[in-house]
Write a protein that holds these residues in place. Sequence first.
Motif, mmCIF file in Angstrom:
data_model
loop_
_atom_site.group_PDB
_atom_site.id
_atom_site.type_symbol
_atom_site.label_atom_id
_atom_site.label_comp_id
_atom_site.label_asym_id
_atom_site.label_seq_id
_atom_site.Cartn_x
_atom_site.Cartn_y
_atom_site.Cartn_z
ATOM 1 N N PRO A 30 -65.481 71.818 87.855
ATOM 2 C CA PRO A 30 -65.747 73.211 88.186
ATOM 3 C C PRO A 30 -65.831 74.079 86.959
ATOM 4 N N VAL A 34 -69.294 76.050 86.445
ATOM 5 C CA VAL A 34 -69.249 77.487 86.667
ATOM 6 C C VAL A 34 -70.067 78.245 85.634
ATOM 7 N N THR A 387 -67.471 75.755 92.864
ATOM 8 C CA THR A 387 -68.632 76.316 92.155
ATOM 9 C C THR A 387 -69.707 76.710 93.153
#
Length: 448
Positions: A30, A34, A387
């Motif tokens: 993540p 991101v 995400t």
Amino acid sequence: MNPRFFAKQLSNLRRRVGTLSFILVFALLPGAVVKAQVINIPVGVPVGTSGTGNARTDEDNFFLRNNVAGLTDIPFRSQNGQPPPAVSDKGLWRFNGTLKLSTFLDRRERFLPGPGQGITTETRFGPPLNWASETTYTRGDRKFAFGWGSYTIFGFQSKLKDPSSLGPLATFFDTRVASNDWAFGVAMKLHRKLSVGGSFIIGRGFVNLARPNPTLAQLGIRLQDQLDVDAIGAPGASVGILYRPTPRLSFGVNYKTKRSYNLEGGLKTFVLVPGPSGATQILPLNTAVTLKLKPPAIAEGGFEVMATEKLRLFSDFRFYDYTADFQVLVVRAEKTGQPLVTLNLDAFDVRSFRAGALYKLNPDTILQFGWAFTSKGLPDAAFSPGTINTGGFDYSGGVIRRVMGDRWLNIGVAVVLAQKRTIGPPANTLFPGEYSGWGGVLGIGVRW
């Protein structure tokens, strides 16, 4: 319990880069992905006009964030009820600040194995707070201007928590990443119709995330891996041009260079090791790691039309160069610099179309309107509940009201509507489902 035995096992684990890399891949995914979105909160400043401002020259724009070249053309204030002068014996000092409060609802319709099994997860989070402000000075002859300010160039949060009724299948994801920037810029008028400007940028970046430990989750044990890294730095520059062929028409172009943070911090995770008696033990493992966070280069262009004495119309286009920076991410051990894992993100370039308007209702009141569309930045394979990246629209409006003398209050609101996105095999077998969401942003600002 033999402390030396466990110390030896942990030492062996750290040397087993393959095993540890698998843990880090799942735990850090993540934090890597991101960065390929960074537009989870798509409404910039000013809030009431959906962040448009590349060619705007009105006092309520944020020039350090949008296009510093426009500082030379900020209108001087009227005196004794007369129209504002084109030039002035005195320069213009100006302050503009806005506090943004936002809240979002992430939604996942998750399909589980077996006939007719499914669950809908909704998680509301907020209110994340963002502050943007700038102080500027425009010389009376308009040939020179400067200013300094702070703003959030991007901010992302994605959060989903399954209901406890799922038992060991319940998961919790929370991802937060941002770059909070400070900028100092200058602008010069090269010709009565042409201004140029540039600014120096530095910021504080951070990534903070939590997600289930993948190995333990398969055993029905819910323990969270956590990553917390941050740094100050990532110097960069912004350069812009403002061209006004007529007093009623202006064009703006701006380019922000790509930047790079060397984030440092720790990863807290859990590993399984055999105990002295042969029974498996769960041990916490704290690892110092570094992670590069690279805000991408941004190219922007826009125009403004003064349709009437009371109505201004403007539009912007923004291009985020993710394919240059977010294809591969390398996570390294802090002490040795050894690569622990390489992640392939294959991020898309992100495009954002924005439009807005200002309508002067009377000498003390200005109405704001805005609309924007932002495209998605991640392929299906990189998608997860940590995400959530769907692209979407925002619709905004607001009012600017004189409260006393040259002091104005700016209130803007925006509604963000995410597009529905279906994730599943063959691209992504880990996090199938239909993802969507919506949110709201409130901006309260002052200007004098």
